[in-house]
Scaffold this active site. Sequence first.
Site, mmCIF file in Angstrom:
data_model
loop_
_atom_site.group_PDB
_atom_site.id
_atom_site.type_symbol
_atom_site.label_atom_id
_atom_site.label_comp_id
_atom_site.label_asym_id
_atom_site.label_seq_id
_atom_site.Cartn_x
_atom_site.Cartn_y
_atom_site.Cartn_z
ATOM 1 N N SER A 147 0.846 -1.191 0.000
ATOM 2 C CA SER A 147 0.000 0.000 0.000
ATOM 3 C C SER A 147 0.881 1.240 0.000
ATOM 4 C CB SER A 147 -0.904 0.013 1.232
ATOM 5 O OG SER A 147 -1.608 1.235 1.350
ATOM 6 N N TYR A 160 -2.288 -0.558 10.661
ATOM 7 C CA TYR A 160 -2.221 -1.031 9.278
ATOM 8 C C TYR A 160 -0.923 -0.579 8.619
ATOM 9 C CZ TYR A 160 -3.613 -1.374 4.316
ATOM 10 O OH TYR A 160 -3.674 -1.654 2.970
ATOM 11 N N ALA A 162 1.943 0.268 10.032
ATOM 12 C CA ALA A 162 3.099 -0.429 10.602
ATOM 13 C C ALA A 162 3.237 -1.825 10.018
ATOM 14 C CB ALA A 162 2.964 -0.499 12.121
#
Length: 253
Positions: A147, A160, A162
């Site tokens: 992402s 999320y 991390a």
Amino acid sequence: MTHTDAPAPAVALVTGASRGLGAVIARRLAAEGHPVAVVYRSGAEAARAVVGEIRAAGGTAEAFAADVTDEAAVTALVADVAARLGPVTTLVVNATGPQPERDPAAVTWQDHLDQLTFFVKSPTLLMQAVLPAMRERGGGRIVQIGSDVLERVLPEMSAYTAAKAAQHSLTECWARALGPDGITVNTVAPGWIPVERHAGASSAALADYAAAVPLRRMGEPGDVAAAVAYLVSPAAAFVTGERIRVNGGHALG
């Protein structure tokens, strides 16, 4: 090399492939000639539909139900795919889970563990399960779907973010470790690509996001699938340890 000596196409295992990005990636890889294992945890009917579309287009695919966060299930999955389609030498790690938004002050260790389960534990289990076949055949391709949230620095997505950062660290470590075996490992990092789970997004939110993208449009699942198809192709044989953002330049400084 004669026609009869040509190597069999690489069997591709795509997790989270019953819908969203995974389904589009599975269809694209099948169109490129890969027999595809369409892996899903829930949504058997949707997975069968993806398989049906691939077969109708002349490709080869089978659906496989598995919890890819469970070690025994992953081992059984890879053995089942090998028995039905052939040894897996192309792995696309796409499966994800809920991505709740939390103020950092309210994030619990369990929130972190939930994200790490999908983006560290599951990829590790899958890599280890397919590695023997890749080594035996002198190479393979691993692509993780990451992402661009790493660059966006969204406080409410800290757990999320991390986990996604850790996931790409795995990519880099694996690329160095597995390179001598002829295995490339890369990450494709999409921006916001609307799929089924974003059905509730407002037109205003979509318009605001697109306005901040230098290419002035939302990304499409096919944009991500094209990047994956490149990375698993012979054209990308010398590309490894990379993180390719597919976001229209949205995260540019």
